[in-house]
Design a protein around this motif. Structure first.
Motif, mmCIF file in Angstrom:
data_model
loop_
_atom_site.group_PDB
_atom_site.id
_atom_site.type_symbol
_atom_site.label_atom_id
_atom_site.label_comp_id
_atom_site.label_asym_id
_atom_site.label_seq_id
_atom_site.Cartn_x
_atom_site.Cartn_y
_atom_site.Cartn_z
ATOM 1 N N ILE A 218 0.861 -1.182 0.000
ATOM 2 C CA ILE A 218 0.000 0.000 0.000
ATOM 3 C C ILE A 218 0.895 1.230 0.000
ATOM 4 N N ILE A 219 0.598 2.179 -0.875
ATOM 5 C CA ILE A 219 1.380 3.417 -0.968
ATOM 6 C C ILE A 219 0.445 4.604 -0.852
ATOM 7 N N THR A 220 0.863 5.594 -0.083
ATOM 8 C CA THR A 220 0.102 6.839 -0.004
ATOM 9 C C THR A 220 1.057 7.992 0.235
ATOM 10 N N GLY A 221 0.645 9.191 -0.153
ATOM 11 C CA GLY A 221 1.412 10.385 0.154
ATOM 12 C C GLY A 221 0.994 10.951 1.495
ATOM 13 N N ASP A 222 1.926 11.540 2.240
ATOM 14 C CA ASP A 222 1.574 12.032 3.577
ATOM 15 C C ASP A 222 0.734 13.303 3.546
ATOM 16 N N GLU A 223 0.589 13.916 2.365
ATOM 17 C CA GLU A 223 -0.291 15.074 2.226
ATOM 18 C C GLU A 223 -1.543 14.731 1.414
ATOM 19 N N ASP A 224 -1.728 13.453 1.160
ATOM 20 C CA ASP A 224 -2.953 12.978 0.515
ATOM 21 C C ASP A 224 -3.924 12.609 1.632
ATOM 22 N N ASP A 225 -4.435 13.633 2.309
ATOM 23 C CA ASP A 225 -5.226 13.428 3.533
ATOM 24 C C ASP A 225 -6.385 12.454 3.361
ATOM 25 N N PRO A 226 -7.148 12.505 2.251
ATOM 26 C CA PRO A 226 -8.286 11.577 2.137
ATOM 27 C C PRO A 226 -7.889 10.109 2.073
ATOM 28 N N CYS A 227 -6.614 9.837 1.783
ATOM 29 C CA CYS A 227 -6.185 8.448 1.619
ATOM 30 C C CYS A 227 -5.352 7.917 2.786
ATOM 31 N N LEU A 228 -5.034 8.766 3.753
ATOM 32 C CA LEU A 228 -4.192 8.319 4.862
ATOM 33 C C LEU A 228 -4.900 7.293 5.750
ATOM 34 N N GLU A 229 -6.089 7.620 6.231
ATOM 35 C CA GLU A 229 -6.816 6.679 7.080
ATOM 36 C C GLU A 229 -7.187 5.404 6.330
ATOM 37 N N PRO A 230 -7.652 5.502 5.076
ATOM 38 C CA PRO A 230 -7.917 4.270 4.324
ATOM 39 C C PRO A 230 -6.674 3.399 4.161
ATOM 40 N N ALA A 231 -5.488 4.027 4.001
ATOM 41 C CA ALA A 231 -4.257 3.250 3.884
ATOM 42 C C ALA A 231 -3.993 2.470 5.166
ATOM 43 N N LEU A 232 -4.205 3.108 6.305
ATOM 44 C CA LEU A 232 -4.035 2.422 7.587
ATOM 45 C C LEU A 232 -5.063 1.307 7.751
ATOM 46 N N LEU A 233 -6.300 1.569 7.305
ATOM 47 C CA LEU A 233 -7.336 0.542 7.366
ATOM 48 C C LEU A 233 -6.910 -0.705 6.595
ATOM 49 N N MET A 234 -6.392 -0.497 5.389
ATOM 50 C CA MET A 234 -5.969 -1.643 4.582
ATOM 51 C C MET A 234 -4.779 -2.346 5.200
ATOM 52 N N LYS A 235 -3.812 -1.583 5.712
ATOM 53 C CA LYS A 235 -2.657 -2.187 6.356
ATOM 54 C C LYS A 235 -3.077 -3.058 7.538
ATOM 55 N N ARG A 236 -4.026 -2.587 8.320
ATOM 56 C CA ARG A 236 -4.435 -3.308 9.522
ATOM 57 C C ARG A 236 -5.261 -4.551 9.218
ATOM 58 N N ASN A 237 -5.857 -4.620 8.023
ATOM 59 C CA ASN A 237 -6.782 -5.714 7.734
ATOM 60 C C ASN A 237 -6.331 -6.670 6.648
ATOM 61 N N ILE A 238 -5.355 -6.288 5.841
ATOM 62 C CA ILE A 238 -4.825 -7.192 4.817
ATOM 63 C C ILE A 238 -3.603 -7.891 5.408
ATOM 64 N N PRO A 239 -3.668 -9.188 5.658
ATOM 65 C CA PRO A 239 -2.575 -9.886 6.347
ATOM 66 C C PRO A 239 -1.235 -9.810 5.626
ATOM 67 N N SER A 240 -1.280 -9.654 4.304
ATOM 68 C CA SER A 240 -0.050 -9.673 3.501
ATOM 69 C C SER A 240 0.456 -8.288 3.148
ATOM 70 N N ALA A 241 -0.122 -7.245 3.742
ATOM 71 C CA ALA A 241 0.152 -5.876 3.286
ATOM 72 C C ALA A 241 1.292 -5.205 4.032
ATOM 73 N N GLY A 242 2.098 -4.481 3.272
ATOM 74 C CA GLY A 242 3.045 -3.520 3.811
ATOM 75 C C GLY A 242 2.557 -2.133 3.456
ATOM 76 N N LEU A 243 3.002 -1.137 4.197
ATOM 77 C CA LEU A 243 2.561 0.245 3.971
ATOM 78 C C LEU A 243 3.768 1.163 3.847
ATOM 79 N N VAL A 244 3.771 1.966 2.784
ATOM 80 C CA VAL A 244 4.806 2.974 2.566
ATOM 81 C C VAL A 244 4.132 4.329 2.426
ATOM 82 N N VAL A 245 4.627 5.320 3.166
ATOM 83 C CA VAL A 245 4.107 6.682 3.088
ATOM 84 C C VAL A 245 5.199 7.574 2.505
ATOM 85 N N PHE A 246 4.906 8.182 1.358
ATOM 86 C CA PHE A 246 5.867 9.076 0.724
ATOM 87 C C PHE A 246 5.852 10.437 1.432
#
Length: 293
Positions: A218-246
């Motif tokens: 999962i990739i998101t920008g740190d100033e892409d506010d509408p996508c920050l919480e959804p990125a965390l949601l996916m990270k917390r619920n997808i067992p195989s997911a890694g998260l990178v914040v640009f």
């Protein structure tokens, strides 16, 4: 020109380059197949790379019937391109609208994915923002219908999650805006109303996320506010997911920060291909600092 035909008769334009394991790129609403050029040039050295224009985006067909556009159809169109090319499994990379399609493939057709990259995914996904998001999408559709693609595109691309791209790379941003000005009005309006407006919230997909075992990034920008919480949601619920914040980054990840995007994916693929990308260790989900609670 090369086209893949969908089961409902729509022709999807695609390009491919390179050889090796297949890697397909799925574009965002404001872009088309051309937006993946920095990735096509880089990754075709190592993979068989495919980029395509979604329905509603030239040179693909532009259906005038809004009912021919949906989140399910966006997912199936990715698979239609793979089927046409006789590709059983591929690494799938999606940005924003394309990220939603990529996630849905991970949930509903994981057997078709070697890995998933879900970037800039989540705008309007929070349940409490659904009504406001629907109104905003309808306003955007009207914007294109009233002003046309050139002026509508100028207004759409200068949003709060796009100015980062403009500030970093004025020349690249101008190219991005010019490409959007070439999108047909009917395609933009129908995509907004059929795909964006009607898609399910990510919060409605949590049970499906928990089933994903395919390597996912999962990739998101740190100033892409509408996508920050959804990125965390996916990270917390997808067992195989890694998260990178640009850092200092907006929504258009792959062309706003192409070198960082490419190097991030390269490291991901190195781990996937070497068998070192694993599911999350359940011990890391214990509560409390020491995991005693």
């Amino acid at each position: 020109m090369a086209f893949a035909k969908t089961d409902d008769g729509v022709n999807l334009y695609y390009e491919e380059s390179g050889s090796g394991q297949p890697l397909i790129f799925v574009h965002e609403f404001a872009a088309d197949y051309r937006s993946w050029e920095p990735q096509m040039r880089f990754f075709s050295r190592y993979f068989r790379c495919i980029t395509f224009s979604a329905r509603g985006y030239l040179p693909s067909d532009v259906p005038t019937d809004t009912t021919m556009y949906s989140q399910e159809r966006a997912m199936k169109d990715v698979l239609a391109v793979l089927d046409h090319l006789q590709i059983e499994k591929a690494h799938i990379v999606g940005l924003s609208m394309g990220g939603f399609a990529t996630l849905h493939i991970g949930i509903h057709h994981p057997e078709r994915a070697l890995s998933l990259v879900i970037a800039g995914c989540g705008y309007g996904a929070q349940p409490e923002k659904k009504t406001g998001f629907h109104a905003e999408v309808e306003a955007a559709a009207k914007l294109f219908e009233d002003l046309g693609s050139v002026e509508g595109g100028k207004k759409y691309t200068i949003g709060p999650t796009r100015v980062q791209f403009q500030n970093k790379d004025p020349r690249g941003f101008a190219e991005f805006v010019n490409a959007m000005s070439e999108h047909p009005v009917a395609g933009s309006a129908n995509t907004l109303r059929g795909v964006q407006k009607m898609r399910p919230s990510l919060w409605e997909l949590i049970d499906g996320m928990k089933t994903i075992q395919v390597p996912a990034l999962i990739i998101t920008g740190d100033e892409d506010d509408p996508c920050l919480e959804p990125a965390l949601l996916m990270k917390r619920n997808i067992p195989s997911a890694g998260l990178v914040v640009f850092p200092n980054a907006g929504h258009t990840n792959n062309i706003e920060d192409p070198d960082l995007f490419n190097s991030t994916l390269s490291e991901f693929y190195l781990k996937v291909l070497s068998g070192r990308w694993s599911l999350r260790d359940p011990r890391s989900q214990a509560t409390g600092i020491l995991g005693f609670k």
